[in-house]
Design a protein around this motif. Structure first.
Motif, PDB file in Angstrom:
ATOM      1  N   TRP A  87       1.601   5.374  -0.777  1.00  0.00           N
ATOM      2  CA  TRP A  87       1.247   6.758  -1.053  1.00  0.00           C
ATOM      3  C   TRP A  87       2.231   7.267  -2.107  1.00  0.00           C
ATOM      4  CZ3 TRP A  87      -2.944   9.408   0.265  1.00  0.00           C
ATOM      5  CH2 TRP A  87      -3.676   9.022   1.388  1.00  0.00           C
ATOM      6  N   ASP A  88       1.685   7.640  -3.288  1.00  0.00           N
ATOM      7  CA  ASP A  88       2.597   8.213  -4.271  1.00  0.00           C
ATOM      8  C   ASP A  88       2.688   9.719  -4.037  1.00  0.00           C
ATOM      9  OD1 ASP A  88       0.235   7.959  -7.075  1.00  0.00           O
ATOM     10  OD2 ASP A  88       0.362   9.412  -5.442  1.00  0.00           O
TER      11      ASP A  88
ATOM     12  N   ILE B 275      -2.458   3.767  -3.259  1.00  0.00           N
ATOM     13  CA  ILE B 275      -2.745   2.716  -4.238  1.00  0.00           C
ATOM     14  C   ILE B 275      -2.130   1.409  -3.770  1.00  0.00           C
ATOM     15  CG2 ILE B 275      -2.420   1.983  -6.644  1.00  0.00           C
ATOM     16  CD1 ILE B 275      -2.284   4.916  -7.420  1.00  0.00           C
ATOM     17  N   ASN B 276      -2.846   0.326  -3.999  1.00  0.00           N
ATOM     18  CA  ASN B 276      -2.341  -1.009  -3.693  1.00  0.00           C
ATOM     19  C   ASN B 276      -1.641  -1.583  -4.921  1.00  0.00           C
ATOM     20  OD1 ASN B 276      -3.104  -4.256  -3.618  1.00  0.00           O
ATOM     21  ND2 ASN B 276      -2.463  -3.388  -1.661  1.00  0.00           N
ATOM     22  N   TYR B 277      -0.402  -1.998  -4.734  1.00  0.00           N
ATOM     23  CA  TYR B 277       0.398  -2.514  -5.848  1.00  0.00           C
ATOM     24  C   TYR B 277       0.748  -3.982  -5.633  1.00  0.00           C
ATOM     25  CZ  TYR B 277       1.248   2.230  -7.524  1.00  0.00           C
ATOM     26  OH  TYR B 277       1.097   3.495  -8.031  1.00  0.00           O
TER      27      TYR B 277
ATOM     28  N   ARG C  17      -1.762   9.875  -3.789  1.00  0.00           N
ATOM     29  CA  ARG C  17      -2.819   8.874  -3.860  1.00  0.00           C
ATOM     30  C   ARG C  17      -2.331   7.605  -3.163  1.00  0.00           C
ATOM     31  NH1 ARG C  17      -3.242   8.181 -10.196  1.00  0.00           N
ATOM     32  NH2 ARG C  17      -0.998   7.979  -9.780  1.00  0.00           N
TER      33      ARG C  17
ATOM     34  N   ASP D  57       0.866  -1.176   0.000  1.00  0.00           N
ATOM     35  CA  ASP D  57       0.000   0.000   0.000  1.00  0.00           C
ATOM     36  C   ASP D  57       0.903   1.225   0.000  1.00  0.00           C
ATOM     37  OD1 ASP D  57      -2.166  -1.711   2.242  1.00  0.00           O
ATOM     38  OD2 ASP D  57      -2.502  -1.321   0.112  1.00  0.00           O
TER      39      ASP D  57
END
Length: 120
Positions: free
Chosen positions: A100-101, A107-109, A105, A98
């Protein structure tokens, strides 16, 4: 862009050890939880272990006492040390994070997966 890349899979005999690594790179602000899942042939993907940013681990009962999860926040890397491997540990192991970019945002990668085969 964020990438998550695993390494360290392979073929090992029963009772042997392997260490998996997973590194996230790119436009990252911070990483919350990192973890490892696995999917054996014909079975559903299952959680193996996860670890929070503050290093609190969660390990599946099936691998507890044999697998250890750790992370290096400075390197955006999570590790899975697998000892006393059994044939039933054979699976494709996936890294999950999980992240934070920098937008920001959350996002789950998923990584692309690395094969672990335990066989004599």
């Amino acid at each position: 862009q964020v990438q998550v890349v695993e390494s360290g899979g392979g073929l090992v005999q029963p009772g042997g050890s392997l260490r998996l690594s997973c590194t996230a790179s790119g436009a990252i602000s911070s990483i919350v939880t990192m973890g490892w899942y696995r999917q054996a042939s014909g079975k559903q993907r299952e959680l193996v272990a996860s670890i929070t940013r503050s290093y609190s681990p969660n390990v599946a009962d099936s691998v507890k006492g044999r697998f250890t999860i750790s992370r290096d926040n400075a390197k955006n890397t999570v590790y899975l040390q697998m000892n006393s491997l059994k044939p039933e540990d054979t699976a494709v192991y996936y890294c999950n994070a999980d992240i934070w970019d920098t937008s920001p945002r959350l996002i789950n990668y998923w990584g692309q997966g690395t094969q672990v085969t335990v066989s004599s």
